[in-house]
Design a protein around this motif. Structure first.
Motif, PDB file in Angstrom:
ATOM      1  N   LEU A  16       0.734  -1.324  -0.082  1.00 18.63           N
ATOM      2  CA  LEU A  16       0.069  -0.073  -0.058  1.00 18.63           C
ATOM      3  C   LEU A  16       0.824   1.365   0.114  1.00 18.63           C
ATOM      4  O   LEU A  16       0.833   2.239  -0.712  1.00 18.63           O
ATOM      5  CB  LEU A  16      -0.878   0.011   1.203  1.00 18.63           C
ATOM      6  CG  LEU A  16      -1.869  -0.982   1.306  1.00 18.63           C
ATOM      7  CD1 LEU A  16      -2.843  -1.033   2.652  1.00 18.63           C
ATOM      8  CD2 LEU A  16      -2.939  -1.090   0.057  1.00 18.63           C
ATOM      9  N   ARG A  17       1.760   1.223   0.602  1.00 12.86           N
ATOM     10  CA  ARG A  17       2.582   2.472   0.983  1.00 12.86           C
ATOM     11  C   ARG A  17       3.574   2.503  -0.489  1.00 12.86           C
ATOM     12  O   ARG A  17       3.669   3.833  -0.845  1.00 12.86           O
ATOM     13  CB  ARG A  17       3.879   2.192   1.914  1.00 12.86           C
ATOM     14  CG  ARG A  17       3.308   2.221   3.516  1.00 12.86           C
ATOM     15  CD  ARG A  17       4.299   2.529   4.488  1.00 12.86           C
ATOM     16  NE  ARG A  17       5.058   1.376   4.600  1.00 12.86           N
ATOM     17  CZ  ARG A  17       4.677   0.268   5.574  1.00 12.86           C
ATOM     18  NH1 ARG A  17       3.392   0.358   6.066  1.00 12.86           N
ATOM     19  NH2 ARG A  17       5.468  -0.716   5.413  1.00 12.86           N
ATOM     20  N   SER A  20       0.835   3.380  -3.581  1.00 10.52           N
ATOM     21  CA  SER A  20      -0.169   3.813  -3.344  1.00 10.52           C
ATOM     22  C   SER A  20      -0.967   4.946  -4.679  1.00 10.52           C
ATOM     23  O   SER A  20      -1.856   5.010  -5.133  1.00 10.52           O
ATOM     24  CB  SER A  20       0.032   5.174  -2.194  1.00 10.52           C
ATOM     25  OG  SER A  20       0.932   5.834  -2.371  1.00 10.52           O
ATOM     26  N   GLN A  21       0.248   5.360  -5.376  1.00  7.68           N
ATOM     27  CA  GLN A  21      -0.077   6.280  -6.408  1.00  7.68           C
ATOM     28  C   GLN A  21      -0.876   5.589  -7.388  1.00  7.68           C
ATOM     29  O   GLN A  21      -1.844   5.881  -8.252  1.00  7.68           O
ATOM     30  CB  GLN A  21       0.928   7.026  -7.045  1.00  7.68           C
ATOM     31  CG  GLN A  21       0.720   8.096  -8.048  1.00  7.68           C
ATOM     32  CD  GLN A  21      -0.031   9.327  -7.730  1.00  7.68           C
ATOM     33  OE1 GLN A  21      -0.020   9.819  -6.437  1.00  7.68           O
ATOM     34  NE2 GLN A  21      -1.394   9.246  -8.274  1.00  7.68           N
ATOM     35  N   VAL A  24      -4.218   4.798  -6.749  1.00  7.17           N
ATOM     36  CA  VAL A  24      -5.191   6.057  -6.761  1.00  7.17           C
ATOM     37  C   VAL A  24      -5.312   6.212  -8.228  1.00  7.17           C
ATOM     38  O   VAL A  24      -6.465   6.590  -8.664  1.00  7.17           O
ATOM     39  CB  VAL A  24      -4.421   7.158  -6.072  1.00  7.17           C
ATOM     40  CG1 VAL A  24      -5.239   8.594  -6.418  1.00  7.17           C
ATOM     41  CG2 VAL A  24      -4.430   7.026  -4.641  1.00  7.17           C
ATOM     42  N   THR A 190      -5.726  -6.413  -2.981  1.00  7.95           N
ATOM     43  CA  THR A 190      -6.183  -4.933  -2.813  1.00  7.95           C
ATOM     44  C   THR A 190      -7.023  -4.260  -3.729  1.00  7.95           C
ATOM     45  O   THR A 190      -7.952  -3.746  -3.345  1.00  7.95           O
ATOM     46  CB  THR A 190      -4.700  -4.455  -2.490  1.00  7.95           C
ATOM     47  OG1 THR A 190      -3.971  -4.627  -1.576  1.00  7.95           O
ATOM     48  CG2 THR A 190      -4.823  -2.715  -2.129  1.00  7.95           C
TER      49      THR A 190
END
Length: 240
Positions: A16-17, A20-21, A24, A190
């Motif tokens: 996730l870290r 993340s982009q 998104v 995810t």
């Protein structure tokens, strides 16, 4: 640090870290395709429903054609649209619009037909013309059925958009397909979870919008639940 990525865990905070982009961007593309598709489908379905209501001879053809479109497998649908739109987001949007028509045309038509005839006659007696009657009387009363169709079409579009990954425009589906190819568990899980969350959030928001736009429906339900409502039902059953 990075242990869950190396271990290829299903749940991985490091994924996730670091991505993340990417998540998104995929989510934004997913939401955009769904919003545009359902919006266009609603604009197309409304005149089709009006035509089906006005001319019974074409109602069967309109409903039958939209049903046939819904039965076409998504892969075949994209193959049929490919020569027209090429490998672009338009091919995904067009496919989703065609699939959504089945639900939306039927729900808009059902909503308009559910308006009591005496309500129409009363409005005409007050001098309402066809356009004013439709916009200020029939559409508000048809809103619950119409919004029910929009909710079903939106949730379906959130799921079907993932299929657009086969032409590179599937939003979160791109990540799911990529993760399946490389057996990247965190990416698959995810993206899938975000897709489910999007469907739930969209449905809740549309339900909230429906309640805001049709406050009389809540009042009617409260009336049915009050003592007056219960008394009327008891009286109808012959109970004192």
């Amino acid at each position: 640090m990075g242990g869950c990525l190396e271990a290829n865990d299903w749940i991985c905070g490091e994924y996730l870290r670091t991505r993340s982009q990417e998540l998104v961007d995929a989510t934004a593309q997913h939401v955009g395709i769904v919003a545009v598709s359902v919006g266009i489908a609603l604009l197309v379905s409304f005149p089709l429903a009006l035509l089906a209501r006005r001319r019974r001879a074409v109602a069967g053809a309109v409903l039958g054609l939209t049903t046939v479109l819904y039965t076409i497998p998504s892969l075949a649908m994209f193959a049929l649209l490919l020569p027209v739109f090429g490998l672009s987001a338009s091919i995904v949007v067009t496919g989703l619009v065609l699939y959504s028509l089945t639900v939306l045309v039927r729900n808009v038509l059902a909503g308009l037909e559910s308006v009591p005839q005496e309500v129409r006659e009363a409005a005409r007696g007050m001098g309402y013309g066809p356009a004013r009657l439709l916009l200020t009387v029939e559409l508000p009363l048809a809103l619950p059925a119409l919004m029910a169709g929009v909710r079903i079409a939106t949730v379906s579009a959130v799921s079907l958009t993932t299929v657009g990954a086969i032409v590179g425009h599937g939003g979160l589906g791109n990540l799911i397909y990529s993760g399946m190819d490389s057996f990247f568990k965190a990416e698959v899980l995810t993206a899938s979870v975000i897709c489910v969350v999007l469907a739930v959030v969209a449905d809740v928001l549309l339900l909230g919008a429906q309640r805001l736009l049709s406050p009389w429906a809540r009042a009617r339900r409260r009336t049915r639940g009050t003592g007056v409502g219960r008394w009327k039902r008891s009286a109808a059953r012959g109970v004192g």
